[in-house]
Structures are given as structure tokens and as C-alpha cells.
Enzyme design. Structure first.
Site, PDB file in Angstrom:
ATOM      1  N   SER A 108      -8.746   4.306  18.958  1.00  0.00           N
ATOM      2  CA  SER A 108      -8.826   3.065  19.431  1.00  0.00           C
ATOM      3  C   SER A 108      -9.901   2.937  20.469  1.00  0.00           C
ATOM      4  CB  SER A 108      -7.535   2.556  19.658  1.00  0.00           C
ATOM      5  OG  SER A 108      -7.487   1.525  20.676  1.00  0.00           O
ATOM      6  N   LEU A 109     -10.704   2.002  20.378  1.00  0.00           N
ATOM      7  CA  LEU A 109     -11.790   2.021  21.679  1.00  0.00           C
ATOM      8  C   LEU A 109     -10.834   1.412  22.896  1.00  0.00           C
ATOM      9  CD1 LEU A 109     -14.867   0.368  19.912  1.00  0.00           C
ATOM     10  CD2 LEU A 109     -14.267   2.749  20.441  1.00  0.00           C
ATOM     11  N   ARG A 140       0.872  -1.005   0.112  1.00  0.00           N
ATOM     12  CA  ARG A 140       0.060   0.077  -0.059  1.00  0.00           C
ATOM     13  C   ARG A 140       0.879   1.276  -0.022  1.00  0.00           C
ATOM     14  NH1 ARG A 140      -2.208  -0.157   4.787  1.00  0.00           N
ATOM     15  NH2 ARG A 140      -0.818  -1.920   5.506  1.00  0.00           N
ATOM     16  N   ARG A 188      -7.760   1.238  23.587  1.00  0.00           N
ATOM     17  CA  ARG A 188      -6.922   2.241  24.259  1.00  0.00           C
ATOM     18  C   ARG A 188      -7.648   3.382  25.314  1.00  0.00           C
ATOM     19  NH1 ARG A 188      -3.421   3.244  18.861  1.00  0.00           N
ATOM     20  NH2 ARG A 188      -1.927   1.467  19.022  1.00  0.00           N
ATOM     21  N   THR A 216      -6.950   9.565  20.408  1.00  0.00           N
ATOM     22  CA  THR A 216      -6.873   7.896  19.755  1.00  0.00           C
ATOM     23  C   THR A 216      -8.353   7.513  19.326  1.00  0.00           C
ATOM     24  OG1 THR A 216      -6.326   5.643  20.536  1.00  0.00           O
ATOM     25  CG2 THR A 216      -7.328   7.126  21.957  1.00  0.00           C
ATOM     26  N   ARG A 229      -7.912  10.624  13.335  1.00  0.00           N
ATOM     27  CA  ARG A 229      -7.782   9.592  12.335  1.00  0.00           C
ATOM     28  C   ARG A 229      -6.706  10.040  11.275  1.00  0.00           C
ATOM     29  NH1 ARG A 229     -11.415   5.990  12.873  1.00  0.00           N
ATOM     30  NH2 ARG A 229     -13.198   6.628  14.378  1.00  0.00           N
ATOM     31  N   GLY A 230      -6.292   9.196  10.398  1.00  0.00           N
ATOM     32  CA  GLY A 230      -5.319   9.327   9.421  1.00  0.00           C
ATOM     33  C   GLY A 230      -4.145   8.790   9.436  1.00  0.00           C
ATOM     34  N   ASN A 231      -3.308   8.553   8.520  1.00  0.00           N
ATOM     35  CA  ASN A 231      -2.022   7.754   8.845  1.00  0.00           C
ATOM     36  C   ASN A 231      -0.962   8.511   9.706  1.00  0.00           C
ATOM     37  OD1 ASN A 231      -0.422   9.712   7.551  1.00  0.00           O
ATOM     38  ND2 ASN A 231      -0.870   8.595   5.524  1.00  0.00           N
ATOM     39  N   LYS A 278      -1.844  -7.060  13.424  1.00  0.00           N
ATOM     40  CA  LYS A 278      -2.995  -6.503  14.148  1.00  0.00           C
ATOM     41  C   LYS A 278      -4.037  -6.108  13.009  1.00  0.00           C
ATOM     42  CE  LYS A 278      -2.352  -1.722  15.900  1.00  0.00           C
ATOM     43  NZ  LYS A 278      -2.642  -1.202  17.146  1.00  0.00           N
ATOM     44  N   ASP A 279      -3.861  -5.934  11.867  1.00  0.00           N
ATOM     45  CA  ASP A 279      -4.720  -5.277  11.116  1.00  0.00           C
ATOM     46  C   ASP A 279      -5.326  -6.386  10.307  1.00  0.00           C
ATOM     47  OD1 ASP A 279      -4.658  -2.508  11.479  1.00  0.00           O
ATOM     48  OD2 ASP A 279      -2.709  -2.136  10.164  1.00  0.00           O
ATOM     49  N   SER A 286       0.729   4.023   1.933  1.00  0.00           N
ATOM     50  CA  SER A 286       1.525   4.864   3.032  1.00  0.00           C
ATOM     51  C   SER A 286       2.947   4.710   3.429  1.00  0.00           C
ATOM     52  CB  SER A 286       0.710   4.495   4.296  1.00  0.00           C
ATOM     53  OG  SER A 286       0.816   3.304   4.872  1.00  0.00           O
ATOM     54  N   ARG A 289      -1.194  12.133  11.615  1.00  0.00           N
ATOM     55  CA  ARG A 289      -1.757  12.117  13.086  1.00  0.00           C
ATOM     56  C   ARG A 289      -0.539  13.105  13.822  1.00  0.00           C
ATOM     57  NH1 ARG A 289      -4.859   6.907  15.333  1.00  0.00           N
ATOM     58  NH2 ARG A 289      -5.561   6.313  13.577  1.00  0.00           N
TER      59      ARG A 289
HETATM   60  C1  DPM Z   1      -5.902  -1.515  14.655  1.00  0.00           C
HETATM   61  C2  DPM Z   1      -6.105  -0.559  15.738  1.00  0.00           C
HETATM   62  C3  DPM Z   1      -5.361   0.391  15.261  1.00  0.00           C
HETATM   63  C4  DPM Z   1      -4.524   0.328  14.100  1.00  0.00           C
HETATM   64  C5  DPM Z   1      -7.000  -0.447  16.926  1.00  0.00           C
HETATM   65  C6  DPM Z   1      -6.012  -0.696  18.374  1.00  0.00           C
HETATM   66  C7  DPM Z   1      -5.139   1.851  16.024  1.00  0.00           C
HETATM   67  C8  DPM Z   1      -6.178   2.947  15.573  1.00  0.00           C
HETATM   68  C9  DPM Z   1      -5.845   4.290  16.146  1.00  0.00           C
HETATM   69  C10 DPM Z   1      -6.671  -2.927  14.700  1.00  0.00           C
HETATM   70  N1  DPM Z   1      -5.117  -1.021  13.765  1.00  0.00           N
HETATM   71  O1  DPM Z   1      -4.943  -0.658  18.340  1.00  0.00           O
HETATM   72  O2  DPM Z   1      -6.627  -0.756  19.439  1.00  0.00           O
HETATM   73  O3  DPM Z   1      -4.985   4.543  16.921  1.00  0.00           O
HETATM   74  O4  DPM Z   1      -6.817   4.898  15.885  1.00  0.00           O
HETATM   75  C11 DPM Z   1      -2.292   0.168  13.130  1.00  0.00           C
HETATM   76  C12 DPM Z   1      -1.067   0.748  13.616  1.00  0.00           C
HETATM   77  C13 DPM Z   1       0.088  -0.111  13.421  1.00  0.00           C
HETATM   78  C14 DPM Z   1      -0.898  -1.032  12.843  1.00  0.00           C
HETATM   79  C15 DPM Z   1      -0.708   2.217  14.274  1.00  0.00           C
HETATM   80  C16 DPM Z   1      -0.922   2.240  15.955  1.00  0.00           C
HETATM   81  C17 DPM Z   1       1.480  -0.136  13.773  1.00  0.00           C
HETATM   82  C18 DPM Z   1       1.814  -0.931  14.716  1.00  0.00           C
HETATM   83  C19 DPM Z   1       1.796  -2.411  14.551  1.00  0.00           C
HETATM   84  C20 DPM Z   1      -3.748   1.108  13.231  1.00  0.00           C
HETATM   85  N2  DPM Z   1      -2.083  -1.001  12.680  1.00  0.00           N
HETATM   86  O5  DPM Z   1      -1.592   1.432  16.539  1.00  0.00           O
HETATM   87  O6  DPM Z   1      -0.449   3.068  16.404  1.00  0.00           O
HETATM   88  O7  DPM Z   1       2.312  -2.949  13.609  1.00  0.00           O
HETATM   89  O8  DPM Z   1       1.351  -3.081  15.390  1.00  0.00           O
END
Ligand code: DPM
Length: 351
Positions: free
Chosen positions: A141-142, A25, A144, A139, A161-163, A92-93, A27, A167
Site C-alpha cells: 500500500s503506497l 469471489r 501505508r 506492505t 502481495r497475495g491474499n 475500500k476496493d 478467497s 501474506r
Molecule cells: C486497497 C488497498 C489494499 C487493499 C490499498 C490501501 C491494501 C493492499 C496492500 C484499496 N485494497 O489500503 O492503501 O496491503 O498491499 C484489502 C484488504 C481489505 C480490503 C486487506 C488489507 C480488508 C479490510 C477492509 C486490500 N481490501 O488492507 O489489509 O475490508 O477494509
């Protein structure tokens, strides 16, 4: 009948090697993650010619609530159409159930899985504890927000939001947020480690399922590519992440529900702590279980567990890890986890 097309590439010395195409992708984080896996493969297979494909459309969130995966779109289509051979993701995605025909062929050694605090420059030297009353933390993330609201009731939480680039810019160039919370691993990969002012300990905030680990997604039937990338598997990370993913899957939680984990492999034991939260963190369930991860038999079979194929790691040990996740989920479900998650989901959908 099936015809397999292989592409070959001839180097200057007339040596012929297979071309492996990697999808990415666009980003900056996605590029960095893809490049780091490509580098590792280059070192391990100097004769293979790696091509990083054109940038595919990015979706703001790969994973959705529930087990329906929205992320299929571009990159999986490209995999399916044989336009690319492998795709690198943050584990995690990736949903706990992948669409048929795909598998996670490698889970790389996990980096720091914890969340980190990045402060607005005007708050240098502060911690979440010492930030002034009603400071706004960014954040979306629910997971967090739920944990931190409970632990730091003097703070307010707002979506951001956003990459990662967007942020950090929003944090620094405006005065909307006193701090934001991000995964330490992503910050480190971006080269922004110096912006981390605090790493959140499990007592403050447990991490997301799979956080900090990179995953390589491939076609499930592409034995050559599977074999090639399987060398990248980190056994401890694989076992931890199978347990975590099985836990999430059995809770029927997607990746945007307030579910958090903590895992450890120590003295041949795998420990899994898992928790579910109401949106404000006032209601929660948290338990820990462990299982022995010593192998009695070295079975080498082509089995997917929560989307992961790891042929070189003993199957019985992977089964133990998966069962640990299911058992812990069942324990929390027996204590009312389903109700907590259902209410959280409904309230969040209504926002
Ligand atoms: C998922 C969440 C977030 C990402 C939910 C969570 C964070 C969203 C937010 C499932 N994916 O963590 O509870 O902060 O609004 C994401 C990030 C990374 C992978 C960025 C981040 C990098 C870290 C990694 C977004 N996905 O969490 O700061 O590789 O684990």
C-alpha cells in the site's frame, strides 16, 4: 417490453419465497464477508431463500489507479446477466465511480478502520518504534508506506502481495519481513485478531477511504433488491464513507494512490481529515473540515452519491457529507495536492 423473471423456492411447508443469489469471489476473506452478510439477511428476512453462488474469479486488486474500474469482469457480468442478485465487497476496493447500471445498495456498520501491525514471531513484544534499525516491513500500500516511512525512518518497506493467507504465510515461514501491515478489520474477520500486536493511531497512519466497511453491490434498477438490502445501511458509516469517497473522487485519486482519511460523527457533526503524500512521505498535505449533519427535510429519492444509494437516509444530509468531501479536496488541491499526487503516480508507474 421488459419481462422480469423471478425465481421462487418452495420450502417444506409449501410457503413460497423468492430466491436471492449472492455472488462471491473465492478467497477466504471474500467468503467470510459474503457469509456474514448472508447471515444478517437471513435473520432479517427468514422467508427469503439465500443461495451463495459459485465462486467467481478473484482479481488481485479490484480497484485501479484513476477512475477506470478493472474490477467489473466476472462478478459484475454475473450481476448484469441476472445470474446473481447481490455481491459483497470490502468498500475500500470499490472505485468511487461504478460502471453504469450498478450501485452500492448497502454500507454496513464499519468495524475498526485502522491498520494493524502483525509481527514475525521472532519479534514478539516489539513495536514499530522498537524494531531494530533497517527491519523490513511488508506492505504494497503506497498509503501505508508513505506515512510510515516518514514516521519510522529507521524501517525499510518492501512490497508483499497475495491474499491474506498468502501474506501471513510469507511472514511466518520466511525471514524476509520483520512485520507486515494489514487492515485490522480483515484480520478480525479472518479470526486472526490475536496476531495484531499494534493498532496504528491516526498520528502514525491514517486509513484508506472506506476501510473496514462492507458494501453490497446490486443492479441499480432492481428496486426489490435495493429495498431489501437498504435495511443493512449503517447511517453514520454511510455518511462517513460518502464524505471519504467524494474526497477521493474529487482528488481524482483511485484506490492505489497515497491518500488517507480519518472521519468521525460526533454531536451531529461530521468531521473529515484527509491527506495526500509523496511516496516517501516527505511531502504531504493534511487538513480537517466539518459539517453539520442534521436534516431539515426527509427526502426519499433514488439518487446515487459516489456510487451509494441510501434512500432511507435523508438526502440533504448525504449531500452535506458529499460536499464536505469535495470541499476538503478543493482545499488540498488549492495547496498543491494535484502536484504531489501526479509525481507519486509517475514515480510509482516507473517502478
Ligand atoms: C486497497 C488497498 C489494499 C487493499 C490499498 C490501501 C491494501 C493492499 C496492500 C484499496 N485494497 O489500503 O492503501 O496491503 O498491499 C484489502 C484488504 C481489505 C480490503 C486487506 C488489507 C480488508 C479490510 C477492509 C486490500 N481490501 O488492507 O489489509 O475490508 O477494509
Amino acid at each position: 417490453w421488459l419481462i422480469w423473471f423471478f425465481m421462487f423456492w418452495q420450502d417444506g411447508n409449501g410457503k413460497v419465497s423468492r430466491v436471492i443469489r449472492i455472488g462471491t469471489r473465492k478467497s477466504q476473506l471474500a467468503r467470510i464477508q459474503t457469509d456474514s452478510v448472508a447471515e444478517k439477511l437471513k435473520e432479517l428476512y427468514p422467508d427469503v431463500h439465500l443461495e451463495i453462488g459459485k465462486n467467481h474469479q478473484s482479481l488481485s486488486r479490484l480497484c485501479t489507479i484513476g477512475e477506470k474500474s478493472l474490477f467489473t469482469k466476472e462478478l459484475e457480468n454475473a450481476l448484469e446477466r441476472n445470474e446473481v442478485d447481490l455481491v459483497v465487497h470490502s468498500l475500500k476496493d470499490l472505485p468511487t465511480t461504478l460502471p453504469p447500471g450498478f450501485t452500492i445498495g448497502a454500507v454496513l456498520k464499519r468495524e475498526n478502520p485502522h491498520d494493524a501491525v502483525v509481527l514475525h514471531p521472532s519479534n514478539a513484544g516489539k513495536t514499530l518504534d522498537t524494531l531494530p534499525e533497517n527491519s523490513v516491513i511488508g506492505t504494497s500500500s503506497l498509503r501505508r508506506a508513505a506515512q510510515l516511512k516518514k514516521r519510522f525512518p529507521h524501517l525499510e518497506f518492501k512490497d508483499i502481495r497475495g491474499n491474506l493467507n498468502t501474506r501471513l504465510k510469507k511472514l511466518d515461514e520466511k525471514n524476509d519481513f520483520a512485520a507486515i501491515i494489514l487492515a485490522a478489520a480483515g484480520l478480525r474477520r479472518m479470526g486472526w485478531e490475536s496476531r495484531i500486536s499494534q493498532i496504528l493511531e491516526p498520528e502514525d497512519c491514517m486509513y484508506a477511504v472506506g476501510q473496514g466497511a462492507l458494501a453490497v453491490e446490486v443492479r441499480a434498477r432492481d428496486a426489490d433488491i435495493l429495498e431489501m438490502v437498504s435495511i443493512l445501511h449503517d447511517p453514520d458509516t454511510v455518511l462517513r464513507c460518502i464524505a471519504e469517497r467524494a474526497f477521493l473522487k474529487h482528488l481524482e485519486g483511485g484506490c492505489s494512490v497515497p491518500v488517507a482519511v480519518h472521519t468521525q460523527v460526533k454531536d451531529s457533526q461530521l468531521y473529515l481529515t484527509g491527506a495526500v503524500y509523496s511516496l516517501d512521505g516527505s511531502d504531504s498535505l493534511k487538513e480537517t473540515m466539518q459539517v453539520s449533519v442534521t436534516s431539515l427535510e426527509k427526502v426519499d429519492e433514488q439518487v446515487q452519491r459516489v456510487g451509494v444509494t441510501a434512500n432511507k437516509i435523508p438526502g440533504d444530509v448525504q449531500d452535506q457529507a458529499e460536499r464536505l468531501g469535495v470541499d476538503l479536496a478543493n482545499l488540498l488541491l488549492s495547496k498543491g495536492a494535484k502536484e504531489i499526487l501526479t509525481v507519486a503516480r509517475q514515480l510509482n508507474d516507473a517502478r
